[in-house]
Motif scaffolding. Structure first.
Motif, PDB file in Angstrom:
ATOM      1  N   VAL A 100       0.401 -18.536  -1.642  1.00 17.02           N
ATOM      2  CA  VAL A 100      -0.232 -16.884  -1.998  1.00 17.02           C
ATOM      3  C   VAL A 100      -1.353 -16.944  -1.119  1.00 17.02           C
ATOM      4  CG1 VAL A 100      -1.536 -15.039  -2.150  1.00 17.02           C
ATOM      5  CG2 VAL A 100       0.382 -15.342  -4.412  1.00 17.02           C
ATOM      6  N   ALA A 154      -2.905  -6.056   0.588  1.00 19.02           N
ATOM      7  CA  ALA A 154      -2.055  -7.262   0.328  1.00 19.02           C
ATOM      8  C   ALA A 154      -0.193  -7.106   0.564  1.00 19.02           C
ATOM      9  CB  ALA A 154      -1.552  -6.936  -2.015  1.00 19.02           C
ATOM     10  N   ASP A 155      -0.120  -7.365   1.505  1.00 21.72           N
ATOM     11  CA  ASP A 155       1.890  -7.844   2.264  1.00 21.72           C
ATOM     12  C   ASP A 155       2.026  -8.993   3.010  1.00 21.72           C
ATOM     13  OD1 ASP A 155      -0.175  -8.565   4.081  1.00 21.72           O
ATOM     14  OD2 ASP A 155      -0.649  -6.238   4.895  1.00 21.72           O
ATOM     15  N   VAL A 156       2.914  -9.101   3.770  1.00 22.33           N
ATOM     16  CA  VAL A 156       4.070 -10.119   3.817  1.00 22.33           C
ATOM     17  C   VAL A 156       3.171 -10.503   5.814  1.00 22.33           C
ATOM     18  CG1 VAL A 156       6.078 -11.269   3.935  1.00 22.33           C
ATOM     19  CG2 VAL A 156       5.954  -9.673   2.461  1.00 22.33           C
ATOM     20  N   ARG A 188       3.031 -14.269   1.150  1.00 23.44           N
ATOM     21  CA  ARG A 188       2.175 -13.221   0.928  1.00 23.44           C
ATOM     22  C   ARG A 188       0.871 -12.992   1.337  1.00 23.44           C
ATOM     23  NH1 ARG A 188       4.248  -8.092  -0.130  1.00 23.44           N
ATOM     24  NH2 ARG A 188       2.606  -7.729  -2.019  1.00 23.44           N
ATOM     25  N   GLU A 189      -0.096 -12.208   1.153  1.00 17.53           N
ATOM     26  CA  GLU A 189      -1.058 -12.472   2.113  1.00 17.53           C
ATOM     27  C   GLU A 189      -1.953 -11.170   1.027  1.00 17.53           C
ATOM     28  OE1 GLU A 189      -1.539 -13.937   6.354  1.00 17.53           O
ATOM     29  OE2 GLU A 189      -2.045 -12.184   5.730  1.00 17.53           O
ATOM     30  N   VAL A 190      -3.160 -11.481   0.416  1.00 11.62           N
ATOM     31  CA  VAL A 190      -4.329 -10.555  -0.249  1.00 11.62           C
ATOM     32  C   VAL A 190      -5.363 -10.895   0.472  1.00 11.62           C
ATOM     33  CG1 VAL A 190      -5.067 -10.141  -2.475  1.00 11.62           C
ATOM     34  CG2 VAL A 190      -3.425 -11.042  -2.107  1.00 11.62           C
ATOM     35  N   GLU A 220      -0.635  -9.622  -7.807  1.00 10.61           N
ATOM     36  CA  GLU A 220       0.144 -10.518  -6.894  1.00 10.61           C
ATOM     37  C   GLU A 220       0.311 -11.245  -8.851  1.00 10.61           C
ATOM     38  OE1 GLU A 220       3.087 -11.272  -4.077  1.00 10.61           O
ATOM     39  OE2 GLU A 220       1.194  -9.256  -3.774  1.00 10.61           O
ATOM     40  N   LYS A 256       2.906 -10.802 -10.621  1.00 13.37           N
ATOM     41  CA  LYS A 256       4.149 -10.686  -9.609  1.00 13.37           C
ATOM     42  C   LYS A 256       5.189 -12.032 -10.052  1.00 13.37           C
ATOM     43  CE  LYS A 256       3.856  -6.901  -6.625  1.00 13.37           C
ATOM     44  NZ  LYS A 256       3.282  -6.233  -5.529  1.00 13.37           N
ATOM     45  N   ILE A 257       4.716 -12.870  -9.663  1.00 17.51           N
ATOM     46  CA  ILE A 257       5.282 -14.090  -9.337  1.00 17.51           C
ATOM     47  C   ILE A 257       5.369 -14.872 -10.563  1.00 17.51           C
ATOM     48  CG2 ILE A 257       4.412 -16.949  -8.942  1.00 17.51           C
ATOM     49  CD1 ILE A 257       2.778 -15.341  -6.649  1.00 17.51           C
TER      50      ILE A 257
END
Length: 462
Positions: free
Chosen positions: A337, A352-354, A360-362, A378, A381-382
């Motif tokens: 991340v 938060a997006d891709v 994945r970026e936050v 995030e 989710k992982i």
């Protein structure tokens, strides 16, 4: 069951150190009721009623009181180990407990009483069918639980929730095996077994149930083990600030001086009951400072063992060549991340997006706390955590390995099923192998070596 597994045993059952109460536990094994009654008279000066708390003196060889407390006698098979058990509950001073332990060994010498090994009382419970292996492991998991959710799930495992799921799977596999074996025994009857017995449908339902159990077990294993989360990046990008923000406490030293963190700082936090072992590491850069260089080497070592890597970069800058070089060295297969920190200074909102490269970026601010909730989400989710879906039991890595192996055997069985009656013998063999894997979880099929490893990790007296 070996002779060692039926020896009379004794141990201090409470944790080392001083406490209000200390417990000495004896399980009399093959020595049985005669040894238990002898011990009552020698240690308490009287016979005890079954399952009745008696306030008595605990006496030494001269008849003088070492201590006074509660004595309990549990005749077989209605005890924790399934054997005759005597428990002495006195004061929790180390010297008092050692004197009582020594006295218990002396009184039981003629019956062969010895000091218990780690986990031996629970091993007896397993061998005497008081617990299955998954429940026995749950005893240790309950003691070692690091979160409330883990403790509750371990309690459910101890109550048999996980075992019941496994037994249901085994029963379904056995039923299907019986149909297959019957067809193999009577090949002269021209019946299309796969169609008449709905073997494919039964197998499909078994595989679906196994998938559900495996998903729940993954959740349980996550509660037990947690995730190792490593904070990595160049110096002065806010790794220590992020650790403090995630933990909600000032754990790491934060200064504007690059290279402040020279060695790792580890903190275990909880998100929705999931333990996360967050590791703040030395900033990654070229350096001539020997101490900092050693810290950087350790950083790469931690990254190599991580379950998740949070790659911190400065939100005010584009991904630099140095950041790209760091990213290129991350191990394959480990979730990454990219955390764009200092969003407040960059004048951008938390999000938060891709990214374009699929990472994945936050975007967040460790200083103000904006976006920290997004990062926590995030990480969940992982971890495969499902919101609102509380795991009903705890699981271990060996359980996951066995469940995956059983799933693979059932998948191969499904392939053989597609070949109809021409591969029924192979179909039956894969079902047998799947059943063996499932049985290894509860201990119906377990090697002595496996039992030795499992119970050796228990505390003494349990």
């Amino acid at each position: 069951m070996s002779n060692n597994d039926t020896d009379p045993i004794v141990a201090i059952a409470t944790a080392p150190g001083r406490g209000g109460i200390g417990v000495i536990r004896l399980s009399f094994g093959r020595a049985g009721e005669a040894a238990a009654k002898h011990a009552m008279l020698a240690l308490c000066g009287q016979r005890l009623d079954a399952r009745h708390a008696s306030y008595v003196p605990f006496i030494d060889a001269r008849g003088e009181a070492i201590d006074r407390g509660i004595a309990l006698y549990f005749p077989a098979p209605h005890s924790y180990t399934g054997e005759h058990v005597l428990e002495l509950q006195g004061h929790g001073g180390p010297i008092v407990l050692q004197l009582l332990l020594q006295r218990a060994v002396e009184t039981g010498r003629e019956f062969g009483v010895r000091l218990a090994e780690p986990g031996e009382f629970t091993r007896r419970a397993f061998l005497n069918d008081k617990l299955d292996l998954a429940q026995a492991e749950a005893v240790a998991d309950l003691i070692e639980a690091s979160t409330e959710a883990a403790a509750r799930s371990a309690g459910r495992s101890l109550d048999g929730a996980f075992s019941r799921e496994i037994h249901a799977l085994v029963e379904d596999v056995i039923t299907l095996r019986m149909l297959v074996e019957a067809t193999l025994d009577f090949p002269e009857e021209e019946i299309d077994f796969l169609e008449a017995a709905d073997a494919r449908g039964k197998l499909t339902r078994i595989r679906a149930l196994l998938d559900k159990v495996l998903a729940d077990a993954r959740q349980g294993a996550l509660l037990r083990e947690g995730l190792s989360v490593v904070l990595a990046g160049q110096p002065n990008v806010g790794k220590s600030s992020l650790l403090n923000a995630l933990a909600g406490a000032e754990l790491a030293i934060v200064t504007p001086i690059a290279g402040t963190t020279r060695d790792k700082v580890t903190q275990t936090i909880q998100i929705e009951g999931v333990p996360l072992h967050v590791i703040d590491t030395a900033g990654l850069r070229e350096t001539q400072d020997e101490v900092e260089r050693i810290g950087i080497e350790r950083t790469w070592g931690e990254i190599g063992r991580a379950d998740v890597v949070l790659h911190l970069v400065d939100a005010r800058e584009t991904l630099s060549a140095d950041d790209a070089a760091i990213s290129a060295r991350f191990p394959t297969g480990v979730p990454i991340v990219r955390v764009l920190n200092k969003a407040d200074l960059a004048g951008v909102e938390a999000s938060a997006d891709v990214a374009g490269d699929g990472v994945r970026e936050v975007r967040l601010s460790a200083k103000t706390g904006d976006g920290i909730a997004l990062l926590r989400s995030e990480l969940l989710k992982i971890a495969g955590w499902q919101a609102g879906a509380e795991s009903i039991y705890l699981a271990r890595e060996r359980h996951l390995i066995a469940l995956r192996a059983a799933s693979e055997h059932l998948a191969i069985a499904a392939d053989h099923a597609d070949q109809n009656s021409q591969a029924l013998d192979l179909f039956a063999e894969e079902l047998r192998l799947a059943q063996d894997q499932l049985n290894s979880i509860t201990g119906e099929f377990s090697s002595d070596d496996l039992l030795g490893v499992i119970f050796s990790r228990f505390c003494i007296g349990k």
